[in-house]
Every structure is written in structure tokens, then in C-alpha cells.
Scaffold this motif. Sequence first.
Motif, short mmCIF file in Angstrom:
data_model
loop_
_atom_site.label_atom_id
_atom_site.label_comp_id
_atom_site.label_asym_id
_atom_site.label_seq_id
_atom_site.Cartn_x
_atom_site.Cartn_y
_atom_site.Cartn_z
N ARG A 53 -8.20 0.32 0.63
CA ARG A 53 -8.56 1.82 0.61
C ARG A 53 -7.62 2.50 1.75
O ARG A 53 -7.06 3.34 1.63
N GLU A 54 -8.04 1.95 2.78
CA GLU A 54 -7.37 2.27 4.11
C GLU A 54 -5.94 2.10 4.03
O GLU A 54 -5.08 2.91 4.72
N ALA A 59 -3.89 2.16 1.69
CA ALA A 59 -3.35 3.20 0.81
C ALA A 59 -3.24 4.35 1.50
O ALA A 59 -2.20 4.99 1.40
N LYS A 60 -4.22 4.69 2.09
CA LYS A 60 -4.40 6.18 2.76
C LYS A 60 -3.17 6.03 3.91
O LYS A 60 -2.54 7.10 4.01
N LYS A 72 -1.38 6.98 -3.60
CA LYS A 72 -2.96 6.77 -4.20
C LYS A 72 -3.18 5.47 -4.33
O LYS A 72 -2.63 4.28 -4.54
N GLN A 73 -4.65 5.31 -4.30
CA GLN A 73 -5.33 3.82 -4.15
C GLN A 73 -5.06 3.03 -5.46
O GLN A 73 -4.62 1.94 -5.28
N THR A 74 -5.31 3.87 -6.54
CA THR A 74 -5.07 3.06 -7.68
C THR A 74 -3.38 2.53 -7.88
O THR A 74 -3.40 1.58 -8.46
#
Length: 238
Positions: free
Chosen positions: A153-154, A156-157, A162-164
Motif C-alpha cells: 500500500r505504501e 503504491a502511494k 492505485k494500490q489495486t
Amino acid sequence: MANEVIKVQTTKQGEQRVSARELYKALEIAKTYRFNDWFKTNSKLFNSGMDFTSVVATTVVNNGATRQLDDYMMTIDMAKHIAMMSGTPKGHDIRNYFIQVEKQWNSPELMMARSLEYANKQLLGYESQIAVMKPKVEMHDKFIATGKAISIREAAKEMDVKQTTFIDDLLNHHYLYRAGHRGKLQPYAQYVGKWFVLKSVVVNGSALEVTPQTLITTKGREHFYKLFYAPDQIELNV
């Protein structure tokens, strides 16, 4: 150039070229010699691709329609030679015209102007390249600054995706798979230690269920960023 007898064009490579049809017309031999025959005879001593190149010219016919004609763009040296071979006063004048064109082209003022123009184009090219590369270099610096393995998650940010989307890319390219009934994201063994690390975490305190959490290393984030989102980025030493 004043009193332009035949239009002289400059190629992207900085070479001067003239139209064979314009030279043919200026020599005033159209009534006695067809263009194709004239050029075939006069080009025997020259090399296609070096002394001349084939092009298509257009002309407007009587009914207003546009007609395509075969033409050739010749070097100044070739045009001078053909003009001289014509053996006519007109050919002599045209040859002298080309000599003056060359003198002006090779004058210190024009040579300096061309050098400055070339330097400016190179500078603009470098500036454009830097502008394109700047966000990617900044992202590289950000990876290095973080300096530790972080969650998907981090990551992707950090990559501004997008995380997905990031997860789908990792799954589709077989870097990760879903394990167990919970579908926990896990890396394939060959990528652990280089692009991923595993951290044990407790997911169910009462049952003491311990499941490894997948973290992405600095090298991993840089690798995936280049692979998925910046494929034209230069290779970075990590």
C-alpha cells in the motif's frame, strides 16, 4: 540570396540541394531534350543517395488538377558539373551562380550562424530530455531516501499509482500470488531478499495466528516502477 536563379534548399543535415527539374528549366533545353532522358544521361557519373536523391514534385495542369512528376534533389557540386557540361552561355552563368551560392554559404558569418543554430537545437534537446527524466530521477531519489522495505500500500502511494493497479501488475507478472484461504499476497521464493522481504505479524491475537507480511525493498520499488510505469527510464545503479 539576391537575384535567385534557382532555389537552393537546405536539408535537415545542413546540406544544400537543388531541384533537377529547376536546373533543367533554367538551362532552357526543354525543347530539345526530355527531362527524363536529360537526367539519365547527365547523372551517369554520380551516385544515387550521395549526389542526388529521388523525390516527387507537383505541378498544376491546365484543368487545375495537380500532377505528380519525378524529380531529384542534387548537391551543388553535381548541379555545377551538369551546368558546365551543357556547354552553353546559360550553363556558364548558372555555374557561376552556384559558385556564388557556395561562397556565401561558407562565409564566416553564415557558418557562425549555423553553428549557433545547431548549438541551440542541441541545448533544447538536452533541456527536453532533462524535463522528461526529472520526475523519474526524483522518484529514484525518493526510493533511496526511504531506505527501507515498506508495504504494498505504501509503495503504491509512493509511486503515485492505485494500490489495486499495482497489485494486479505484480500478480499478472507473477511476482506475487495469493496464499491460503485469506488470499494473502505472497512473493515467489526467487524474489525474496532482493525485491521483497517477509515480516512476521500476528493476524489473530487470540489464536496466535502468525502470517508473514510482504514488504517491498528499495530495489524492488525502483525495479517495479521502471518496469510498469516508466519503461523508458535509464537503468539506475542500485
